[in-house]
Design a protein around this motif. Sequence first.
Motif, PDB file in Angstrom:
ATOM      1  N   ARG A 319       0.813  -1.220   0.000  1.00  0.00           N
ATOM      2  CA  ARG A 319       0.000   0.000   0.000  1.00  0.00           C
ATOM      3  C   ARG A 319       0.846   1.269   0.000  1.00  0.00           C
ATOM      4  NH1 ARG A 319      -2.249   3.343   4.002  1.00  0.00           N
ATOM      5  NH2 ARG A 319      -4.140   4.395   3.286  1.00  0.00           N
ATOM      6  N   HIS A 320       2.088   1.197   0.473  1.00  0.00           N
ATOM      7  CA  HIS A 320       2.891   2.397   0.690  1.00  0.00           C
ATOM      8  C   HIS A 320       3.182   3.127  -0.628  1.00  0.00           C
ATOM      9  CE1 HIS A 320       6.249   0.067  -0.912  1.00  0.00           C
ATOM     10  NE2 HIS A 320       5.924  -0.905  -0.074  1.00  0.00           N
ATOM     11  N   ASP A 321       3.512   4.424  -0.504  1.00  0.00           N
ATOM     12  CA  ASP A 321       3.876   5.195  -1.692  1.00  0.00           C
ATOM     13  C   ASP A 321       5.212   4.702  -2.233  1.00  0.00           C
ATOM     14  OD1 ASP A 321       5.292   6.039   0.496  1.00  0.00           O
ATOM     15  OD2 ASP A 321       5.032   8.174   0.143  1.00  0.00           O
ATOM     16  N   ARG A 322       5.465   4.969  -3.508  1.00  0.00           N
ATOM     17  CA  ARG A 322       6.663   4.436  -4.135  1.00  0.00           C
ATOM     18  C   ARG A 322       7.035   5.271  -5.347  1.00  0.00           C
ATOM     19  NH1 ARG A 322       3.334  -1.004  -5.898  1.00  0.00           N
ATOM     20  NH2 ARG A 322       2.188  -0.111  -7.654  1.00  0.00           N
ATOM     21  N   PHE A 404       5.766   9.228  -9.421  1.00  0.00           N
ATOM     22  CA  PHE A 404       5.619   9.220  -7.965  1.00  0.00           C
ATOM     23  C   PHE A 404       4.207   8.742  -7.643  1.00  0.00           C
ATOM     24  CE2 PHE A 404       5.225  10.512  -3.664  1.00  0.00           C
ATOM     25  CZ  PHE A 404       6.508  10.630  -3.156  1.00  0.00           C
ATOM     26  N   GLU A 405       4.112   7.511  -7.164  1.00  0.00           N
ATOM     27  CA  GLU A 405       2.813   6.905  -6.885  1.00  0.00           C
ATOM     28  C   GLU A 405       2.502   7.041  -5.400  1.00  0.00           C
ATOM     29  OE1 GLU A 405       2.943   2.893  -8.247  1.00  0.00           O
ATOM     30  OE2 GLU A 405       3.075   3.446 -10.366  1.00  0.00           O
ATOM     31  N   GLY A 406       1.423   7.728  -5.091  1.00  0.00           N
ATOM     32  CA  GLY A 406       1.013   7.909  -3.707  1.00  0.00           C
ATOM     33  C   GLY A 406       0.517   6.610  -3.101  1.00  0.00           C
ATOM     34  N   ALA A 407       0.264   6.636  -1.792  1.00  0.00           N
ATOM     35  CA  ALA A 407      -0.218   5.446  -1.102  1.00  0.00           C
ATOM     36  C   ALA A 407      -1.545   4.986  -1.704  1.00  0.00           C
ATOM     37  CB  ALA A 407      -0.388   5.733   0.384  1.00  0.00           C
ATOM     38  N   ALA A 408      -1.714   3.677  -1.818  1.00  0.00           N
ATOM     39  CA  ALA A 408      -2.937   3.120  -2.405  1.00  0.00           C
ATOM     40  C   ALA A 408      -4.105   3.279  -1.443  1.00  0.00           C
ATOM     41  CB  ALA A 408      -2.727   1.643  -2.736  1.00  0.00           C
ATOM     42  N   ASP A 409      -5.259   3.559  -1.992  1.00  0.00           N
ATOM     43  CA  ASP A 409      -6.474   3.624  -1.175  1.00  0.00           C
ATOM     44  C   ASP A 409      -6.728   2.251  -0.556  1.00  0.00           C
ATOM     45  OD1 ASP A 409      -9.682   3.181  -1.128  1.00  0.00           O
ATOM     46  OD2 ASP A 409      -9.178   5.283  -0.709  1.00  0.00           O
ATOM     47  N   THR A 412      -9.925   0.558  -2.382  1.00  0.00           N
ATOM     48  CA  THR A 412      -9.966   0.369  -3.828  1.00  0.00           C
ATOM     49  C   THR A 412      -8.606   0.000  -4.429  1.00  0.00           C
ATOM     50  OG1 THR A 412      -9.510   2.718  -4.304  1.00  0.00           O
ATOM     51  CG2 THR A 412     -11.821   2.076  -3.947  1.00  0.00           C
ATOM     52  N   GLY A 413      -7.524   0.331  -3.739  1.00  0.00           N
ATOM     53  CA  GLY A 413      -6.193   0.063  -4.263  1.00  0.00           C
ATOM     54  C   GLY A 413      -5.707   1.100  -5.255  1.00  0.00           C
ATOM     55  N   LYS A 414      -6.511   2.135  -5.532  1.00  0.00           N
ATOM     56  CA  LYS A 414      -6.118   3.156  -6.502  1.00  0.00           C
ATOM     57  C   LYS A 414      -5.098   4.115  -5.897  1.00  0.00           C
ATOM     58  CE  LYS A 414     -10.472   3.034  -9.103  1.00  0.00           C
ATOM     59  NZ  LYS A 414     -11.638   3.819  -9.582  1.00  0.00           N
ATOM     60  N   ARG A 415      -4.230   4.654  -6.771  1.00  0.00           N
ATOM     61  CA  ARG A 415      -3.172   5.571  -6.343  1.00  0.00           C
ATOM     62  C   ARG A 415      -3.244   6.871  -7.143  1.00  0.00           C
ATOM     63  NH1 ARG A 415       1.199   2.735  -3.836  1.00  0.00           N
ATOM     64  NH2 ARG A 415       0.953   0.464  -3.946  1.00  0.00           N
ATOM     65  N   LYS A 416      -2.764   7.934  -6.527  1.00  0.00           N
ATOM     66  CA  LYS A 416      -2.572   9.189  -7.236  1.00  0.00           C
ATOM     67  C   LYS A 416      -1.146   9.193  -7.791  1.00  0.00           C
ATOM     68  CE  LYS A 416      -2.569  14.209  -6.694  1.00  0.00           C
ATOM     69  NZ  LYS A 416      -2.735  15.348  -5.744  1.00  0.00           N
TER      70      LYS A 416
END
Length: 446
Positions: A319-322, A404-409, A412-416
Amino acid sequence: MSRETLQLRLLKTNLAFFALLLLGTTWQLWTPQTRFPQIPLFEWVSALPAGIDWLTLTIMLTTAGCLLLFSVVPLCLRKPAPEPGVNWQRICGLLFLVAYVVSVVFDQHRLQPWTYQFALGLLLLTSLTPARAIRLLRLFVISIYVYSALSKCDASFVQTLGRQLAEGLFSSIGISTAFWSPKTLGWIAATFPMGELLVAAGLFFRRTRKPALVAAIGMHVCLMLAIGPWGLNHYQGVLIWNVYFIIQDLLLFMRNPTLDRPRAVKDDAQLEAERLAPARVPGIERVPLLLVWLAILAPLFEPTGYFDHWPAWGLYASRHDRVVLMIDEEARAELPASLQPFVDPPQPLSTWCRVRVERWSLAELGAPLYPQARFQLGVAIGVGRMLESQSPAAEVTPRIRILFEGAADRWTGKRKVSEYTGLKEIDALSDRFWLNTLPRPVAQAD
């Protein structure tokens, strides 16, 4: 020899042995290497001599080796209590922790979860009385299971890493999942954190400890099958750490009649051990107690962003940002030869190639990539500087890009996802983080 003393010596033997084994397996990580970007915890550390890395590694190997001898020799000689060289063991446990902290300051990549656990465990087992050390180590291990399970309770794990682990597990026992639906694999993945939580709860209560111990061993065996040579074929350090966990759990949670009897009842061996034991200085015990309790409670702050994922036992969490690193196809030949095999071909109608930094880390250092976004940003900056040194024209024609992928919801698993192109834009992202994201200059690591 009392059962508590025997249990303590076996725990120290197990911990010191596997510390030496894993330090040896990942020795490149602990030296002033230039194979992979090193990201100090603070920017000013880059001005310090890189040779300090050799000193910290030597201290960790020496102290772990001494503690192994302090535990193995009395076991072989069946020497009764008290513990030999109590004060020397305290010094070794403290020095191992201090050397480890200094090494992490020089490179955040070294904040591997197994080393973090070993450093705290050695301090705990060498600084506290046997009964208190064993009880607190039990609680520490249970907290690892709890936080590890909670980190996987989200849609991202079920949709990605959880499915991969399920596929690896079944393929290791000869069952193909090629025609299984994603929904079926997702339901199987969802049972992993639930099972881990049940194991933690079972180990906490004495009446359920025996079946929970069997379940814990089964869980580690399944994980070894999933990530081992017959499954996903991950790096050997994870397999070694799981073997350590199995032995540790057997030593900590297997039923012990002497320890389970009421406290008021003590046999002659225990009374003799208490009579011969050296006087304890309360201040010496308060420090390790405080550190271990901080390690147990600090992961509660991980969701706020003020505590890192691995020290919070976010193991196999996704889930963490990456940060996803990409380079221009024409710049591939300018990368170090050791990195080029880990650059994917570009997607259709695109010139950008994804760089598999996590595989590069495993190949060069024998250790998985630190999952924190600030560290991955530092690695991207390091690769960008490599390209810039090879081709000054990169300032005009950007050859590096990151997603830069933000933390997943959680549901839903979606990322910003944000996109940054060129080293100048990527460098500017360093201001987002309190801790350092700039790599140590290569010249200082030679």
